[in-house]
Write an enzyme that holds these catalytic residues in place. Structure first.
Site, PDB file in Angstrom:
ATOM      1  N   ASP A  91       3.571   4.507 -13.106  1.00  0.00           N
ATOM      2  CA  ASP A  91       3.169   3.463 -12.149  1.00  0.00           C
ATOM      3  C   ASP A  91       1.813   2.875 -12.546  1.00  0.00           C
ATOM      4  O   ASP A  91       1.337   1.927 -11.914  1.00  0.00           O
ATOM      5  CB  ASP A  91       3.199   3.972 -10.703  1.00  0.00           C
ATOM      6  CG  ASP A  91       2.230   5.103 -10.437  1.00  0.00           C
ATOM      7  OD1 ASP A  91       1.581   5.578 -11.384  1.00  0.00           O
ATOM      8  OD2 ASP A  91       2.120   5.524  -9.259  1.00  0.00           O
ATOM      9  N   GLU A 112      -3.948  15.933 -14.084  1.00  0.00           N
ATOM     10  CA  GLU A 112      -4.823  14.782 -14.371  1.00  0.00           C
ATOM     11  C   GLU A 112      -6.232  15.049 -13.865  1.00  0.00           C
ATOM     12  O   GLU A 112      -6.442  15.393 -12.693  1.00  0.00           O
ATOM     13  CB  GLU A 112      -4.249  13.512 -13.709  1.00  0.00           C
ATOM     14  CG  GLU A 112      -5.127  12.295 -13.946  1.00  0.00           C
ATOM     15  CD  GLU A 112      -4.438  10.967 -13.623  1.00  0.00           C
ATOM     16  OE1 GLU A 112      -3.217  10.955 -13.329  1.00  0.00           O
ATOM     17  OE2 GLU A 112      -5.130   9.943 -13.683  1.00  0.00           O
TER      18      GLU A 112
HETATM   19  O1  KIV Z   1       1.331   6.375 -14.264  1.00  0.00           O
HETATM   20  C1  KIV Z   1       0.884   6.998 -15.231  1.00  0.00           C
HETATM   21  O2  KIV Z   1       0.608   6.453 -16.306  1.00  0.00           O
HETATM   22  C2  KIV Z   1       0.647   8.428 -15.058  1.00  0.00           C
HETATM   23  C3  KIV Z   1      -0.048   9.141 -16.172  1.00  0.00           C
HETATM   24  C4  KIV Z   1      -1.509   8.906 -16.075  1.00  0.00           C
HETATM   25  C5  KIV Z   1       0.273  10.585 -16.202  1.00  0.00           C
HETATM   26  O3  KIV Z   1       0.994   8.980 -14.071  1.00  0.00           O
END
Ligand code: KIV
Length: 292
Positions: A55, A192
């Site tokens: 997302d 994260e």
């Molecule tokens: O949406 C995304 O790119 C993510 C990553 C940062 C793991 O969730």
């Protein structure tokens, strides 16, 4: 003698159970985001294990300041574009905010939308409070990836984009959440923006691979947002991003050179132009002269 082909052998498709089985293999897993067919081809040709249709498309493609604006329609659109590239990497569709918070039924329908668009697994954010949603999705035979630590969909609840798990209590809660996700059946967990000591403890504790982003080197794998690693997104550089290219600068300079050539009258050149045979050119010239 039989001819031997020098063509590279196609890679076997990566599945969620393959990823799960890589825990403790000693070879870190590689995940990168992609949002359309060209970026899917780039990441797949590079040999990544997993493509996350994140997302983060909200920030790096659609121009929003956070991920809360993208809908399940947006995500299905981007998952479908990635799937059309037919990558061998495991395609994971990110469930956007509010697509798995309302009811089990909506959670399942939204997960199925991403699978029908071409994802082979889905990802959602959050710990113990998501167990019910995870069970509902797993009951429909869709593999689920978890996401803990800094969960951008909770930006308002956690008070900004901040490193998580910095105090003992928060670190313990993170470990408990990770154990709950692993025991619920997630095949992997993204961590994260958490301190490396916490990521290491989680990685040593849970039975499934941890995939870190801003979580240090002790995770079972690493993920970066493609636009960050390529330098296509250069407005913000979080501490954990390593840039492997400067595509924004390269692209800006390429477009500026095109503009310069057009303004100087040096584009297009003769060999960049369609021509007719000499006798047809002469006839066209005569016709033009007769009509003016
Ligand atoms: O949406 C995304 O790119 C993510 C990553 C940062 C793991 O969730």
């Amino acid at each position: 003698m039989a001819a031997t082909s020098s063509a590279p052998k196609p890679r076997a498709s990566v599945t969620a159970p393959d990823v799960r089985a890589r825990k403790g293999s000693g070879t870190p897993l590689v995940m990168v985001t992609a949002y359309d067919a060209p970026t899917a081809r780039i990441t797949d040709d590079a040999g990544v294990d997993m493509i996350l249709v994140g997302d983060s498309v909200a920030n790096v493609v659609l121009g929003y300041d956070d991920t809360l604006q993208v809908t399940i329609d947006d995500m299905a659109h981007h998952v479908a574009a990635v799937a059309r590239a037919r990558p061998n990497a495991l395609v994971i569709g990110d469930l956007p905010w509010l697509s798995y918070h309302v009811s089990r039924e909506e959670t399942v329908r939204n997960s199925a939308r991403l699978v029908r668009a071409g994802a082979a697994a889905v990802k959602l954010e959050g710990g113990r409070k998501r167990i019910d949603a995870i069970h509902a999705i797993l009951d429909t035979e869709i593999p689920v990836m978890g996401h803990l630590g800094l969960t951008p969909q909770s930006v308002h609840a956690i008070g900004g984009f901040k490193v998580q798990g910095k105090q003992l209590e928060a670190a313990r809660a993170l470990v408990d959440d990770a154990v709950a996700l692993s025991e619920a059946g997630c095949f992997a967990i993204v961590l994260e923006c958490v301190p490396d000591a916490v990521a290491r403890l989680v990685t040593d504790t849970v039975a499934v691979p941890t995939i870190g982003i801003g979580a240090g080197r002790h995770c079972d794998g690493q993920v970066l947002v493609l636009h960050d690693l390529l330098g296509l997104e250069d407005r913000l550089t979080p501490k954990f991003v390593r840039r492997y290219a400067s595509l924004k600068a390269d692209a800006t300079s390429a477009v500026a050179r095109f503009a310069e050539d057009v303004r100087a009258g040096t584009f297009p050149a003769s060999d960049e132009t369609y021509h007719v045979a000499d006798d047809v050119a002469e006839a066209i010239e005569l016709y033009g002269a007769s009509t003016t």
